[in-house]
Motif scaffolding. Structure first.
Motif, short mmCIF file in Angstrom:
data_model
loop_
_atom_site.label_atom_id
_atom_site.label_comp_id
_atom_site.label_asym_id
_atom_site.label_seq_id
_atom_site.Cartn_x
_atom_site.Cartn_y
_atom_site.Cartn_z
N LEU A 330 -16.00 -25.82 87.76
CA LEU A 330 -14.78 -25.46 88.47
C LEU A 330 -14.77 -26.01 89.89
N THR A 331 -15.94 -26.10 90.51
CA THR A 331 -15.99 -26.47 91.92
C THR A 331 -16.21 -27.96 92.18
N ILE A 332 -16.84 -28.66 91.25
CA ILE A 332 -17.11 -30.09 91.48
C ILE A 332 -15.82 -30.88 91.74
N PRO A 333 -14.73 -30.65 90.97
CA PRO A 333 -13.50 -31.38 91.27
C PRO A 333 -12.96 -31.11 92.67
N VAL A 334 -13.20 -29.91 93.19
CA VAL A 334 -12.73 -29.58 94.54
C VAL A 334 -13.47 -30.40 95.58
N LEU A 335 -14.69 -30.78 95.27
CA LEU A 335 -15.47 -31.59 96.20
C LEU A 335 -15.13 -33.06 96.08
N ALA A 336 -14.77 -33.50 94.88
CA ALA A 336 -14.60 -34.94 94.64
C ALA A 336 -13.17 -35.44 94.78
N LEU A 337 -12.18 -34.61 94.49
CA LEU A 337 -10.82 -35.11 94.32
C LEU A 337 -9.94 -35.14 95.58
N PRO A 338 -10.24 -34.40 96.67
CA PRO A 338 -9.38 -34.56 97.85
C PRO A 338 -9.27 -36.00 98.33
N MET A 339 -10.38 -36.73 98.33
CA MET A 339 -10.34 -38.13 98.75
C MET A 339 -9.57 -38.98 97.75
N VAL A 340 -9.61 -38.60 96.48
CA VAL A 340 -8.84 -39.33 95.46
C VAL A 340 -7.35 -39.19 95.74
N GLY A 341 -6.91 -37.96 96.02
CA GLY A 341 -5.51 -37.73 96.35
C GLY A 341 -5.09 -38.52 97.57
N ALA A 342 -5.95 -38.57 98.59
CA ALA A 342 -5.63 -39.32 99.81
C ALA A 342 -5.53 -40.81 99.51
N ARG A 343 -6.41 -41.33 98.65
CA ARG A 343 -6.35 -42.76 98.30
C ARG A 343 -5.07 -43.08 97.54
N TRP A 344 -4.67 -42.20 96.65
CA TRP A 344 -3.42 -42.43 95.92
C TRP A 344 -2.24 -42.53 96.88
N VAL A 345 -2.18 -41.62 97.84
CA VAL A 345 -1.08 -41.64 98.81
C VAL A 345 -1.14 -42.90 99.65
N LEU A 386 -12.73 -28.01 84.37
CA LEU A 386 -12.59 -29.24 85.17
C LEU A 386 -11.14 -29.47 85.57
N VAL A 387 -10.22 -29.25 84.63
CA VAL A 387 -8.79 -29.45 84.93
C VAL A 387 -8.31 -28.42 85.96
N THR A 388 -8.75 -27.17 85.83
CA THR A 388 -8.38 -26.15 86.82
C THR A 388 -8.90 -26.53 88.20
N GLY A 389 -10.15 -26.99 88.27
CA GLY A 389 -10.70 -27.43 89.55
C GLY A 389 -9.95 -28.62 90.11
N ALA A 390 -9.49 -29.51 89.22
CA ALA A 390 -8.71 -30.67 89.68
C ALA A 390 -7.39 -30.21 90.31
N GLY A 391 -6.82 -29.13 89.78
CA GLY A 391 -5.59 -28.61 90.35
C GLY A 391 -5.76 -28.18 91.79
N MET A 392 -6.92 -27.67 92.13
CA MET A 392 -7.22 -27.31 93.51
C MET A 392 -7.61 -28.54 94.32
N GLY A 393 -8.43 -29.40 93.74
CA GLY A 393 -9.00 -30.52 94.49
C GLY A 393 -7.98 -31.57 94.90
N LEU A 394 -7.03 -31.89 94.05
CA LEU A 394 -6.07 -32.95 94.36
C LEU A 394 -5.21 -32.64 95.57
N SER A 395 -4.88 -31.36 95.75
CA SER A 395 -3.99 -30.99 96.86
C SER A 395 -4.73 -30.48 98.09
#
Length: 490
Positions: A330-345, A386-395
């Protein structure tokens, strides 16, 4: 951005004009980012990690369970109550100065916790720590908003979200090891030491950074006192609601008192020249939409982060260590995906599209968790978590940066304080209500099968959380589309 009553959303022309008035990223941004992120790591670590030390604190001080719980609750109530006040104060006295003051309060309070002779002093020191933590988050966000522009700002806020996620995820682990190796007092002593290092950086930051001029006016003391009392009554009532009962006179009285004070606060804001919260911010639909994203995350993610470990232990028969290890999904996506969201933008993807993707992940993830049960395999749980964690991590981080981009630079602290007030307030509400409903729904089942009752109640609440996230997602999209139409009409 300044808002008018006819066009609450800033136009492209006004955005360009304001960009010209916003200073370019000043020198010393690397040190600024380091200091803000280091302080931002300590705050969530203190929130999630302190609970690990409660048994040792109780054994050492002889405190009862109610007093022990306030080691955690006192921090949360002060944090949620004072974030908006600190944000507005930062606009008036300077973000760096307010940040330094908040970090100092937190460091001194943490030292007081480490040296506390009894539970009452410890609880009082935790109130002060929550006060300082509110300043760190509100003022830290405002500092990043004024120190960075464009892709650099998106990256800075993505790192801010990542570090906050790391603090939440690693808080129990770091604190647990500190308690085992050094004793419970050292978890607070280490926090004081880290914030001492942050404070050593502040003079250099102040010399190198070109801070925006402070906004004219004085702090709305009446509004501040009214708002703090309202939030304190609201959060205290929510915390105690699960203990006293939601229909008890004490709980209802506190919630009604909070409602009256919030109504009074709104009336005072309309009659004050420089109110604690400028209501023109709330007329900006796009800004309001971004502030609702953390609320959705509270329902879709924070509730699972809080109660899923208990489900795994109670229903699935996991040991404490196995449940903790499983929560990494649940927590790994929160650590990995904020930067992914920023790169997409940065590559041209609409921030709203990233936000919608995160909301969709929260809904799909919570519905996917319906598949878990006493016999659910790891391969069934893993995708949903993983998907739930991604919901937090992307934003995470993205919404703060995008929301602050929409307000006048002179009101960035106020806006950051409002965002974090909604974030902390919604977390307190959802966690308390989820826990209370979980307990009451579980009790409706036969006492001969407590695990079965817990399982059924948890699944009912998963449906409810998914529905709430879906409703909030629709509202967020509607607000942003409405703002686009208004902007085009203007």
């Amino acid at each position: 951005m300044a808002s008018s009553t006819t066009d609450p959303v800033p136009s492209a022309h006004s955005s360009a004009a304001e960009t010209q008035t916003r200073p370019a990223a000043p020198g010393g941004t690397g040190l600024t980012l380091f200091a803000v992120l280091l302080a931002a790591f300590v705050v969530p670590t203190s929130i999630s990690g302190t609970a690990v030390a409660l048994p040792d604190i109780g054994a050492d001080t002889g405190a009862g369970s109610a007093s022990l719980q306030w080691v955690v609750n006192a921090f949360n109530v002060a944090f949620a109550s004072c974030t908006l006040v600190w944000g507005t104060l930062a606009d008036l006295i300077g973000r760096i100065r307010a940040f330094m003051l908040g970090a100092t309060v937190f460091a001194v309070a943490s030292l007081g916790c480490a040296l506390a002779p009894n539970i009452y002093v410890l609880d009082g020191a935790r109130v002060l720590a929550g006060l300082g933590g509110a300043a760190i988050f509100a003022c830290g966000s405002a500092i990043l908003s004024s120190a960075f522009d464009g892709p650099a700002r998106a990256k800075a806020f993505a790192l801010f979200g990542t570090v906050a996620g790391v603090g939440v995820a690693l808080g129990p682990t770091v604190s647990g090891r500190a308690v085992d190796a050094l004793g419970w007092r050292w978890i607070f002593g280490l926090q004081a030491m880290v914030l001492g290092a942050v404070l050593l950086c502040v003079p250099a930051i102040a010399r190198r950074a070109k801070e925006l001029p402070a906004r004219a006016g004085r702090l709305d003391v009446r509004g501040a006192l009214t708002f703090v009392l309202a939030m304190a009554a609201l959060t205290y009532g929510i915390v105690q609601g699960s203990v006293w009962g939601w229909d008890s006179p004490g709980t209802l009285g506190l919630l009604m008192f909070a409602l009256v004070l919030l109504t009074l606060f709104s009336a005072l804001a309309k009659r004050t020249e420089a109110p604690l919260l400028d209501v023109s911010l709330l007329r900006n639909r796009r800004f309001l939409a971004y502030t609702l994203v953390p609320v959705a995350a509270s329902f879709g993610f924070v509730t699972q982060l809080t109660y899923l470990p208990s489900y795994l232990s109670t229903v699935a028969g996991y040991s404490a260590s196995s449940a903790g290890a499983t929560m990494l999904l649940l927590t790994i996506p929160v650590l990995a995906l904020p930067m992914v969201g920023a790169r997409w933008v940065a590559r041209g993807v609409s921030p709203l599209a990233v936000v919608c993707a995160s909301l969709l992940c929260l809904v799909v993830g919570d519905l996917g968790l319906l598949l878990i049960g006493p016999e659910a395999s790891f391969t069934v749980m893993a995708p949903a978590m993983l998907v739930t964690g991604a919901g937090m991590g992307l934003s995470a981080g993205l919404v703060d940066g995008q929301a602050l981009e929409l307000v006048e630079p002179s009101k960035a602290g106020m806006a950051a304080g409002f965002i974090n007030t909604l974030r902390l307030g919604s977390e307190a509400i959802t966690v308390a209500v989820f826990g209370s409903l979980l307990a009451s729904l579980s009790a409706d089942h036969s006492s001969s099968d407590p695990a079965g009752g817990y399982d059924s109640a948890f699944h009912v609440l998963l449906w409810a959380m998914a529905v709430v996230c879906l409703i909030l997602g629709v509202l967020i999209v509607a607000l942003t589309r409405g703002s686009s139409r208004t902007e085009q009409a203007g």
